[in-house]
Design a protein around this motif. Sequence first.
Motif, PDB file in Angstrom:
ATOM      1  N   GLY A 185       9.743  82.145  69.446  1.00 19.04           N
ATOM      2  CA  GLY A 185      10.139  80.845  68.904  1.00 19.04           C
ATOM      3  C   GLY A 185       9.022  79.820  68.957  1.00 19.04           C
ATOM      4  O   GLY A 185       8.720  79.152  67.965  1.00 19.04           O
TER       5      GLY A 185
ATOM      6  N   GLY B 213       6.114  80.890  66.678  1.00 17.08           N
ATOM      7  CA  GLY B 213       6.453  80.634  65.276  1.00 17.08           C
ATOM      8  C   GLY B 213       6.422  79.156  64.951  1.00 17.08           C
ATOM      9  O   GLY B 213       5.997  78.754  63.863  1.00 17.08           O
ATOM     10  N   GLY B 214       6.885  78.320  65.882  1.00 15.78           N
ATOM     11  CA  GLY B 214       6.847  76.873  65.664  1.00 15.78           C
ATOM     12  C   GLY B 214       5.436  76.342  65.550  1.00 15.78           C
ATOM     13  O   GLY B 214       5.141  75.491  64.702  1.00 15.78           O
TER      14      GLY B 214
ATOM     15  N   LEU C  66      15.630  77.185  68.575  1.00 15.67           N
ATOM     16  CA  LEU C  66      16.097  78.428  67.955  1.00 15.67           C
ATOM     17  C   LEU C  66      15.744  79.646  68.824  1.00 15.67           C
ATOM     18  O   LEU C  66      16.542  80.568  68.962  1.00 15.67           O
ATOM     19  N   GLY C  67      14.553  79.639  69.402  1.00 19.13           N
ATOM     20  CA  GLY C  67      14.157  80.728  70.300  1.00 19.13           C
ATOM     21  C   GLY C  67      15.011  80.765  71.543  1.00 19.13           C
ATOM     22  O   GLY C  67      15.398  81.840  72.013  1.00 19.13           O
TER      23      GLY C  67
ATOM     24  N   MET D 224      11.818  75.308  66.464  1.00 18.99           N
ATOM     25  CA  MET D 224      11.694  76.731  66.792  1.00 18.99           C
ATOM     26  C   MET D 224      11.887  76.978  68.293  1.00 18.99           C
ATOM     27  O   MET D 224      12.335  78.049  68.683  1.00 18.99           O
TER      28      MET D 224
ATOM     29  N   GLY E 222       8.152  71.403  63.922  1.00 19.30           N
ATOM     30  CA  GLY E 222       8.341  72.860  63.832  1.00 19.30           C
ATOM     31  C   GLY E 222       8.453  73.480  65.208  1.00 19.30           C
ATOM     32  O   GLY E 222       9.293  74.352  65.449  1.00 19.30           O
TER      33      GLY E 222
END
Length: 120
Positions: A58, A61-62, A82-83, A79, A75
């Motif tokens: 997460g 990716g962010g 979300l992670g 993320m 971001g």
Amino acid sequence: MTDDQHPPSLDDLDARLRKARERETPSAKAGRYHRLPQSPLGVAWRIGTELVAAMIVGVGGGLLFDRWLGTAPWGLVVMFFLGAAAGVLNVYRSVTGLGYAPGYRRTHREDHDRPHGDGQ
């Protein structure tokens, strides 16, 4: 196969399957869809690994998303959450056994019908 040889019938296959099922041990029949018991340390390592891996994916990716679009720090923040949610969901699934066997979902009755003391 040549034309004079016919494939074995489905009845023959059914009889062979019944024989193979009869040879199963009772413990193999009872725990066919359940996981083997894990030690508490193994469960702890699995939970920790699930959480850390989801957070790394997460946050990574962010950071990549922010670098690509220039939207720092949004971001990363999105993320990160979300992670974290994915990590908690993975831990829940691994602890409850959901998704262990594709296409199989344990019923409430199966959880209560298994013999006690088998470590599962």
